[in-house]
Design an enzyme around this catalytic site. Structure first.
Site, PDB file in Angstrom:
ATOM      1  N   SER A   1     -42.023  39.653  65.149  1.00  0.00           N
ATOM      2  CA  SER A   1     -42.065  39.017  64.507  1.00  0.00           C
ATOM      3  C   SER A   1     -40.470  38.956  64.355  1.00  0.00           C
ATOM      4  O   SER A   1     -40.185  38.036  63.192  1.00  0.00           O
ATOM      5  CB  SER A   1     -42.905  39.451  63.004  1.00  0.00           C
ATOM      6  OG  SER A   1     -42.398  40.046  62.810  1.00  0.00           O
TER       7      SER A   1
ATOM      8  N   GLU B   1     -39.443  35.857  46.791  1.00  0.00           N
ATOM      9  CA  GLU B   1     -39.280  37.519  46.565  1.00  0.00           C
ATOM     10  C   GLU B   1     -38.900  37.531  48.035  1.00  0.00           C
ATOM     11  O   GLU B   1     -39.315  37.028  48.425  1.00  0.00           O
ATOM     12  CB  GLU B   1     -40.942  37.623  45.866  1.00  0.00           C
ATOM     13  CG  GLU B   1     -41.764  38.121  47.024  1.00  0.00           C
ATOM     14  CD  GLU B   1     -41.620  37.362  47.879  1.00  0.00           C
ATOM     15  OE1 GLU B   1     -42.036  36.073  46.885  1.00  0.00           O
ATOM     16  OE2 GLU B   1     -42.449  36.732  48.882  1.00  0.00           O
TER      17      GLU B   1
ATOM     18  N   LYS C   1     -39.589  34.287  59.531  1.00  0.00           N
ATOM     19  CA  LYS C   1     -40.153  33.805  57.863  1.00  0.00           C
ATOM     20  C   LYS C   1     -39.378  32.682  57.832  1.00  0.00           C
ATOM     21  O   LYS C   1     -39.780  31.218  57.319  1.00  0.00           O
ATOM     22  CB  LYS C   1     -38.998  34.492  57.218  1.00  0.00           C
ATOM     23  CG  LYS C   1     -39.907  36.168  57.091  1.00  0.00           C
ATOM     24  CD  LYS C   1     -40.935  36.512  56.424  1.00  0.00           C
ATOM     25  CE  LYS C   1     -41.409  37.543  56.446  1.00  0.00           C
ATOM     26  NZ  LYS C   1     -43.051  37.849  55.002  1.00  0.00           N
TER      27      LYS C   1
HETATM   28  C1  LIG Z   1     -40.017  40.398  60.836  1.00  0.00           C
HETATM   29  C2  LIG Z   1     -40.700  40.820  59.929  1.00  0.00           C
HETATM   30  N1  LIG Z   1     -42.430  40.974  60.399  1.00  0.00           N
HETATM   31  C3  LIG Z   1     -43.275  40.916  59.826  1.00  0.00           C
HETATM   32  C4  LIG Z   1     -42.944  40.808  58.062  1.00  0.00           C
HETATM   33  C5  LIG Z   1     -43.738  41.003  57.175  1.00  0.00           C
HETATM   34  O1  LIG Z   1     -44.348  40.127  56.428  1.00  0.00           O
HETATM   35  P1  LIG Z   1     -45.616  39.565  57.281  1.00  0.00           P
HETATM   36  O2  LIG Z   1     -47.372  40.307  57.439  1.00  0.00           O
HETATM   37  O3  LIG Z   1     -46.162  38.192  56.176  1.00  0.00           O
HETATM   38  O4  LIG Z   1     -45.725  38.672  58.362  1.00  0.00           O
HETATM   39  C6  LIG Z   1     -41.083  40.698  57.752  1.00  0.00           C
HETATM   40  C7  LIG Z   1     -41.357  41.206  55.959  1.00  0.00           C
HETATM   41  O5  LIG Z   1     -40.480  40.907  55.364  1.00  0.00           O
HETATM   42  C8  LIG Z   1     -40.411  40.895  58.716  1.00  0.00           C
HETATM   43  O6  LIG Z   1     -38.976  40.993  58.033  1.00  0.00           O
END
Ligand SMILES: Cc1ncc(COP(=O)(O)O)c(C=O)c1O
Lengths: 423, 270
Positions: A405, A138, A116
Site C-alpha cells: 500500500s 485527518e 491514499k
Molecule cells: C501506506 C499505508 N497503508 C495502509 C494504511 C492504512 O489505511 P487503510 O487501512 O485505510 O488502507 C495507511 C494509513 O495511513 C498507509 O499510509
C-alpha cells in the site's frame, strides 16, 4: 446464503437491524440506500452534520452515474498519479518460503507514495463540484494528510490537516511535506493524541465550518456515504490487479492479502474480487505486542460491534463502551475502528481477518528491503508478513497478490530508532 | 404523561422559562455529582441534563471534553450514572433527568439493558447526540413502552425534510442547537435563531429549548425570549472543573460552582 441470514449472527446486543445490505443485484452490491452493509455502516453523527452528509450522498450518487466523472478520475490516475501501478513478482522473497508466488501490487509507486492519493483525487473532484473552498482531513501516518495537501495545492484550495500530537512526532517528515505544499497541520492533544482523536477534531471542525468546508476522510470509515465512495475510488487497485493477473498469469490469484487500518487499501484490492469465490481474501490487522496482550489495534480480531465516528462496525471498546487506546508500531494502523464493509465481510465469512505483531511486521519490512530492494511502509509490512506465512502453506503453482500500500521512506526514523540508530 | 412533560407544562403554565443545566456524571466524582444536582434544583433548575461521559465526544467542545475526561479518570461508567440517578431520586421525586451522551456505551451494554436500568433508576429522558432519528427506531421501540422521552436535536443546518421526522419521533422537548459547531462555542446571530425557532413552532406543539453557547444571563435572556427555555452546559462544566483543581467538595464550594445557574434563574424570572 440469503442476505437476511447473513445479518443476524453478529447482531449487536439490543439492536435490531433496520435494513439489510443487498438491495441491488447481489449481496456484494451494497451498501443499501441508508448506507448499511448488513447491520454495519449507517449514519451516526450529530444533527449539525446530517445535512452535509446527506448532500454528499446526493452529489455522489448523481456524479458517480456520469461517465465524464470517471473519465476525469481516470485521467488524473494516469497522468498525475502514474497508474496503473505494476504487479511485481517478488521472486527472491517467494523463494525463501518455497511455496506460492508472492506478487506485489505496487501502490508504493504512486505519486506521494501510497494508495491514499486514489481517494483524495476522487474526493477533490467532489469538493470542486460542490464548490467548497476549504478542505480538512485527518491523518495518522501522514500519508493521507500528504495526499490531501497534494490535491489541495493542485486545486488551489485551503487545507487543514488534523494529526495526533504523538503522530506529529513520529511522522515528522510527512508533517514537513504537508507544510511544503501549503497545508496547515494542527496537532491534536485531546484524548489519546492519535488518529481517532484527529478524526474527532476534524468532525468538530466540520460541524463548525460546514458551509464552506469539504471533509476528505482518509479511509473507508465515517458516516455513509464515505465508506462507499472511498471504496469506489480505491477499487481501481483491485480492478487493475484483476486484469493484470489475467493478463500476466492467465488466471485469478489464489489469495489476496492487504493490511487493514481503517481498511481502504484492503477494500480497494478486495472489492472487485468479492464475487470470485475461489479467491481467498485475508485482511491483516496490527497485532502490536500480540492480540492476547491487549496492546494492539485489531478490532476485527478482538473487538466487538459498536458505533464510532459515524458508523456501526467492530470497535475496540471496554465493558463501559469507552474506546480503548490502540498500540501499533505503524501509525497508519493505530485505529480502534474499521470500515463497516469489512465488519460485514467478516460476519458473512467472505474475508478472513488475521493479525501480525509489530515484530513480525518489522521482520517482513527488513526482508523486503534486503531481498527485493523495496522499502515498504510499516503498514504494508503487516500484509507482507502474513503473506509470507501463507505462502509457505501453499503450492509453488499458486500465487498471492499482496497490496504493497505504500513506501517506507516515512518510517525509516521509526525503524532506525528501534535499531538504536539516529539518522 | 411523563414527568418531563408534566414539569415543563407546569413551568409554562406559570409563565416561566424552563432552565436546564447540563453537568457530566462523575465530574468531579459520583457523590459530588449528586450533591451538585440537588444544589442545581435549589438554584432553580427545572430539568437536569446528566452527561454520560464518553471517550470520544466528537460533538463537544474542549470544556465538556475535559469534564468527560475527569469523570472517566474516576472510572465513571453507565452503572455509575444509574447509581447517581437513583441516589438523587431517594429525596427528589419531581425534577426530571435527561441522560445525554453518545451511542457506543449503549451498544456495549445493549439497548434493552440500558433502557431498563435508566427507567428503573428514575431517569425521564434520553438524548443520544450521535443517533439521528433515521437510526433510532430500535431504541425508540424500547423507550416508548417505558415512558422515557427521546429528545432529538434540531440544528441550524437541519433540512425541511428532516424536521418532520424529528418532530414526529421526539417527545419531552426539542433541543434547538443555537449555532453551527460544538458545545461551548459563541452564539452569533440571535435573529436567525429566532426565525428558525418560530418556523419550528409551526410544526410541533412540543416545547422548544435552546442550547449550545449560553454562558451568562445576557445570552440566556436573549435565547429564552424566543423559546421556551435554555440549556446551560459548558459554562457550568467549566465552573465544576474548578472543584477538581481546588480539591474542595464542601457545601460552599458546590454552591459556588453552580452560582451561575442561580443568577440565570433570577434573571429569567425578573
Ligand atoms: C501506506 C499505508 N497503508 C495502509 C494504511 C492504512 O489505511 P487503510 O487501512 O485505510 O488502507 C495507511 C494509513 O495511513 C498507509 O499510509
Amino acid at each position: 446464503m440469503s442476505a437476511l441470514e447473513t445479518v443476524v449472527p453478529g447482531a449487536a446486543p439490543g439492536t435490531v437491524p433496520d435494513t439489510i445490505a443487498s438491495t441491488g443485484q447481489d449481496q456484494f452490491s451494497g451498501p443499501d440506500v441508508h448506507g448499511h452493509f448488513g447491520q454495519y455502516g449507517g449514519v451516526f453523527v450529530g444533527e449539525t452534520l446530517m445535512a452535509a452528509v446527506e448532500e454528499l450522498d446526493r452529489v455522489y450518487r448523481k456524479l458517480s452515474k456520469e461517465p465524464s466523472f470517471w473519465q476525469a478520475f481516470d485521467h488524473d490516475m494516469k497522468h498525475y498519479v502514474g497508474r496503473p501501478s505494476p504487479l511485481y513478482y517478488a521472486e527472491r522473497l517467494s523463494k525463501q518460503f518455497g511455496g506460492a508466488k508472492i506478487v506485489l501490487k505496487r501502490e508504493d509507486l504512486n505519486h506521494t507514495g501510497a494508495h491514499k492519493i486514489n481517494n483524495t483525487i476522487g474526493q477533490a473532484l467532489l469538493a470542486k463540484y460542490m464548490g467548497k473552498p476549504r478542505i480538512i482531513a485527518e491523518t495518522g501516518a501522514g500519508q493521507h494528510g500528504v495526499a490531501s495537501a497534494t490535491v489541495a495545492a493542485r486545486l488551489g484550495l485551503e487545507c487543514h490537516v488534523y494529526m495526533g500530537a504523538e503522530d506529529v512526532q513520529r511522522q515528522s517528515a510527512n508533517v514537513y511535506r504537508m507544510k511544503l505544499m501549503g497545508a496547515n497541520v494542527i496537532p491534536v492533544t485531546s484524548g489519546s493524541r492519535t488518529l481517532k482523536d484527529a478524526l474527532n477534531e476534524a468532525l468538530r471542525d466540520w460541524a463548525t465550518n460546514v458551509d464552506n468546508t469539504y471533509y476528505i476522510i482518509g479511509t473507508v470509515a465515517g458516516p455513509h456515504p464515505y465508506p462507499m465512495l472511498v471504496r469506489d475510488f480505491q477499487a481501481i487497485i483491485g480492478r487493475e490487479a484483476r486484469a493484470q493477473s489475467l493478463q500476466e498469469y492467465g488466471r485469478l490469484p489464489d489469495a489476496l492479502v492487504a493490511c487493514v487500518g481503517g481498511g481502504s487499501n484492503a477494500i480497494g484490492l478486495f472489492h472487485p474480487f468479492l464475487r470470485d469465490s475461489d479467491v481467498a481474501i485475508y485482511g491483516v490487522e496490527a497485532g502490536g505486542d500480540g492480540v492476547e496482550t491487549g496492546r494492539h489495534a485489531a478490532p476485527l480480531s478482538a473487538g466487538k460491534p459498536g458505533v464510532l465516528h459515524g458508523n456501526r462496525t467492530y470497535v475496540m471498546s471496554d465493558a463501559n463502551g469507552q474506546i480503548m487506546e490502540t498500540h501499533s508500531v505503524s501509525a497508519g494502523l493505530d485505529y480502534p475502528g474499521v470500515g463497516p464493509e469489512h465488519a460485514w465481510l467478516k460476519d458473512i465469512g467472505r474475508a478472513n481477518y488475521v493479525s501480525v505483531t509489530d515484530t513480525e511486521a518489522l521482520d517482513a519490512f527488513r526482508m523486503l528491503c534486503r531481498l527485493e530492494g523495496i522499502i515498504p511502509a510499516l503498514e504494508s509490512a503487516h500484509g507482507l508478513a502474513y503473506a509470507c506465512k501463507l505462502a509457505a502453506t501453499m503450492r509453488p503453482d499458486q500465487f498471492i497478490v499482496v497490496n504493497l500500500s505504500g513506501r517506507g521512506d516515512k518510517d525509516i526514523h521509526t525503524v532506525a530508532k528501534i535499531d538504536g540508530i539516529t539518522v | 404523561m411523563s414527568r418531563l412533560t408534566a414539569c415543563i407544562d407546569a413551568v409554562k403554565a406559570a409563565n416561566r422559562k424552563v432552565l436546564i443545566p447540563y453537568l457530566v456524571a462523575g465530574d468531579p466524582d459520583a457523590d459530588t455529582t449528586v450533591a451538585l444536582m440537588h444544589q442545581l434544583v435549589s438554584d432553580g433548575a427545572d430539568v437536569i441534563e446528566l452527561g454520560m461521559p464518553f471517550s470520544d465526544p466528537s460533538s463537544d467542545g474542549a470544556i465538556i471534553q475535559l469534564g468527560a475526561e475527569r469523570a472517566l479518570r474516576q472510572g465513571t461508567g453507565l452503572h455509575t450514572v444509574f447509581g447517581i440517578v437513583s441516589s438523587f431520586r431517594k429525596t427528589n421525586h419531581t425534577t426530571p433527568i435527561v441522560l445525554m451522551g453518545y451511542l457506543n456505551p449503549l451498544e456495549a451494554i445493549g439497548y434493552d439493558s440500558f433502557v431498563t436500568q435508566a427507567a428503573d433508576a428514575g431517569a425521564d429522558g434520553i438524548l443520544i447526540v450521535d443517533l439521528p432519528v433515521s437510526e433510532a427506531q430500535s431504541l425508540l421501540a424500547l423507550t416508548r413502552p417505558r415512558n422515557l422521552d427521546m429528545i432529538f436535536l434540531v440544528a441550524p443546518t437541519t433540512t425541511e425534510s428532516r424536521l418532520d421526522a424529528i418532530c414526529e419521533n421526539s417527545s419531552g422537548y426539542i433541543y434547538y442547537v443555537s449555532l453551527k459547531g460544538v458545545t461551548g462555542a459563541a452564539i452569533i446571530d440571535t435573529g436567525e435563531i429566532s426565525e428558525r425557532v418560530s418556523a419550528l413552532r409551526q410544526r410541533t406543539m412540543l416545547p422548544i429549548v435552546v442550547g449550545f453557547g449560553i454562558k451568562d444571563t445576557a445570552s440566556a435572556n436573549a435565547m429564552a425570549a424566543i423559546s421556551d427555555g435554555v440549556i446551560v452546559g459548558s459554562a457550568l462544566v467549566q465552573k465544576i472543573g474548578e472543584l477538581t483543581d481546588s480539591g474542595k467538595r464542601d457545601g460552599a464550594a458546590i454552591a459556588g460552582s453552580t452560582a451561575l445557574i442561580k443568577q440565570i434563574r433570577q434573571s429569567l424570572d425578573a
